[in-house]
Design an enzyme around this catalytic site. Sequence first.
Site, mmCIF file in Angstrom:
data_model
loop_
_atom_site.group_PDB
_atom_site.id
_atom_site.type_symbol
_atom_site.label_atom_id
_atom_site.label_comp_id
_atom_site.label_asym_id
_atom_site.label_seq_id
_atom_site.Cartn_x
_atom_site.Cartn_y
_atom_site.Cartn_z
ATOM 1 C CE LYS A 1 -3.066 2.681 3.105
ATOM 2 N NZ LYS A 1 -3.886 2.680 4.341
ATOM 3 C CG ASP B 1 -5.478 7.977 4.663
ATOM 4 O OD1 ASP B 1 -6.422 8.550 4.091
ATOM 5 O OD2 ASP B 1 -5.615 6.990 5.421
ATOM 6 C CE LYS C 1 -6.436 8.849 8.131
ATOM 7 N NZ LYS C 1 -7.044 7.781 8.935
ATOM 8 C CG ASP D 1 -1.773 5.430 5.005
ATOM 9 O OD1 ASP D 1 -1.583 4.389 5.663
ATOM 10 O OD2 ASP D 1 -2.869 5.738 4.512
ATOM 11 C CG ASP E 1 -9.763 7.520 6.907
ATOM 12 O OD1 ASP E 1 -8.707 7.474 6.224
ATOM 13 O OD2 ASP E 1 -9.793 7.771 8.125
ATOM 14 C CD GLU F 1 -6.623 5.121 2.717
ATOM 15 O OE1 GLU F 1 -7.586 5.190 3.494
ATOM 16 O OE2 GLU F 1 -5.449 4.985 3.102
ATOM 17 N NE ARG G 1 -10.539 -1.382 4.306
ATOM 18 C CZ ARG G 1 -11.095 -1.518 5.498
ATOM 19 N NH1 ARG G 1 -12.238 -2.175 5.643
ATOM 20 N NH2 ARG G 1 -10.515 -1.024 6.569
HETATM 21 N N1 BES Z 1 -4.012 4.710 7.026
HETATM 22 C C1 BES Z 1 -5.087 4.427 7.898
HETATM 23 C C2 BES Z 1 -4.701 3.458 9.028
HETATM 24 C C3 BES Z 1 -3.666 3.934 9.996
HETATM 25 C C4 BES Z 1 -4.038 4.475 11.219
HETATM 26 C C5 BES Z 1 -2.329 3.810 9.732
HETATM 27 C C6 BES Z 1 -3.096 4.883 12.119
HETATM 28 C C7 BES Z 1 -1.371 4.218 10.627
HETATM 29 C C8 BES Z 1 -1.753 4.756 11.844
HETATM 30 C C9 BES Z 1 -6.235 3.790 7.116
HETATM 31 O O1 BES Z 1 -6.339 4.191 5.795
HETATM 32 C C10 BES Z 1 -7.495 4.187 7.800
HETATM 33 O O2 BES Z 1 -7.783 5.343 7.800
HETATM 34 N N2 BES Z 1 -8.205 3.227 8.351
HETATM 35 C C11 BES Z 1 -9.414 3.483 9.036
HETATM 36 C C12 BES Z 1 -10.417 2.434 8.598
HETATM 37 C C13 BES Z 1 -11.817 2.735 9.029
HETATM 38 C C14 BES Z 1 -12.349 3.959 8.303
HETATM 39 C C15 BES Z 1 -12.671 1.535 8.726
HETATM 40 C C16 BES Z 1 -9.140 3.402 10.522
HETATM 41 O O3 BES Z 1 -8.326 2.593 10.931
HETATM 42 O O4 BES Z 1 -9.714 4.188 11.257
HETATM 43 ZN ZN ZN Z 2 -4.632 4.850 4.880
HETATM 44 MN MN MN Z 3 -7.498 5.960 5.588
#
Ligand code: BES
Ligand code: ZN
Ligand code: MN
Length: 490
Positions: free
Chosen positions: A253, A258, A265, A276, A335, A337, A339
């Site tokens: 990825k 992000d 966010k 990210d 968010d 994204e 996957r």
């Molecule tokens: N890049 C984030 C995950 C992340 C969080 C990486 C903290 C490093 C540190 C990912 O894209 C994300 O935002 N995931 C969301 C998923 C949710 C919307 C289902 C999350 O983990 O909140």
């Molecule tokens: Zn992300």
């Molecule tokens: Mn995200």
Amino acid sequence: MADLPSMDFTAPDLEAIAGAAGHVCVFIPENGKFDRMARRVNRLTRGALQRLVESERFGKLKPGEAITLPYPSGMAADGLHVVRMERRTRGQVAREAGATLGAALGKSGALILSPGLKGAEDVLLGVLLRAYSFDRHKTGDDAASPGRLTVMTSDEELADRAGTLEALASGVRFTRDLVNEPSNVLTTTEFADRLAALSGLGLKVEVLEEPDLEKLGMRTLLSVGQGSESPSKVVVMQWSGGGDEAPVALVGKGVVFDTGGISLKPAAGMEEMTMDMGGAGVVAGVMQAVAMRKARANVVGLVGLVENMPDGKATRPGDVVRSMKGDTVEIINTDAEGRLVLCDVMWYAQERFKPTAMVDLATLTGAVIIALGHENAGVFSNDDALAKAFLDAAGAEGEGAWRLPLGEGYDKQLKSRIADMKNVGGRPAGSVTAAQFLARFVKEDVPWVHLDIAGVASRSDGTKLAPKGATGWGVLALNRMIADRFEVGG
Ligand code: BES
Ligand code: ZN
Ligand code: MN
């Protein structure tokens, strides 16, 4: 990003010790017995080494720990670095011993006195891994140039084996440099350019641009990047050292930033999302390492490079997009994204390369940090043998990894009213449902491991082997797994 310190190897030369600049590093076993190099250091310092070794403080050191005597009289060195360590010590303790020196390594380098030390390679790898700083955006004196390492050793073959160490350390540093780089510098284009430069190591590198991705039908990947000024890209890196064997595929990825997109966010901590692209960074580091050590394996690395921004053109929550596989996805949360990027690249990797195994890496979920903190990455797999191969390799390299479950019950959380699936499964088991989403894009006969590295890719506290910031977690484990399971001949 100071360069990798260079290493020289010389036979033991007692006369050279007094005049050595920088740090001089000696190893003292538990019984306090000196080898001839330590004896020379003790003579030069008029017994200071002996007094230090007999002190209560030294006696309390754990194996691999050290005390540095600054500006030892009788020597030109800035510091005498005295490590408590048995000659036969190998592995993590030896690496951490090296790291204490690596952390102290200044511009003037070090002389390492290691007559026949069994774990000399681990010590040196520890020095190289810890002697890292990301200082390219600091002006003035803060930007340190690397010191030279001179290793005095009676092991004449150590110099020949050092090439592998340099390959591993370079791979880890490449990953760290990418992960530490801010997103205004490391755009998708800059990232692709840095990967294209790997062709100098004998890798075949291709950059697929947006029109190519459109043609392939990678709509879920493109839907993530469509709000950004930076064009989405997929980079394919091939190392062919293994003859006709089907390759191992590594998929990363690479979200260069992000914001969350329209599902924006919160401001606090958003700056961390510059990392990210950590999964893509690890893939890049492994490709560099296998190429530099000329691994007898076929490895293909694929990264999806996108930026997730809110914009008039950005994907909205509720949009439905079609993946390359053909399945449709209802995007509930923009968010989630990662996957959407991975599923298209994973599908492409399987269609094009028919890999013998596939590993994907991603800073995929915040939930994995809730589950495992920063000590372990989440490991998910459809294949017990491959999962074990990875966990064994990670254990041997001291990189924390912990297996978490997959299962039909979790998959149900992804059901959508209007499309084949949703891109989120609700709050419970967020890391598992993310993995479950990816599992829908893994072909039945392909052994697959998914690594959720959100907690381990970058650490504000640093580790024994990495300063604060990017760790390079996973480069050593994946390199070892490739070496142990996927190399041909012997
Ligand atoms: N890049 C984030 C995950 C992340 C969080 C990486 C903290 C490093 C540190 C990912 O894209 C994300 O935002 N995931 C969301 C998923 C949710 C919307 C289902 C999350 O983990 O909140
Ligand atoms: Zn992300
Ligand atoms: Mn995200």
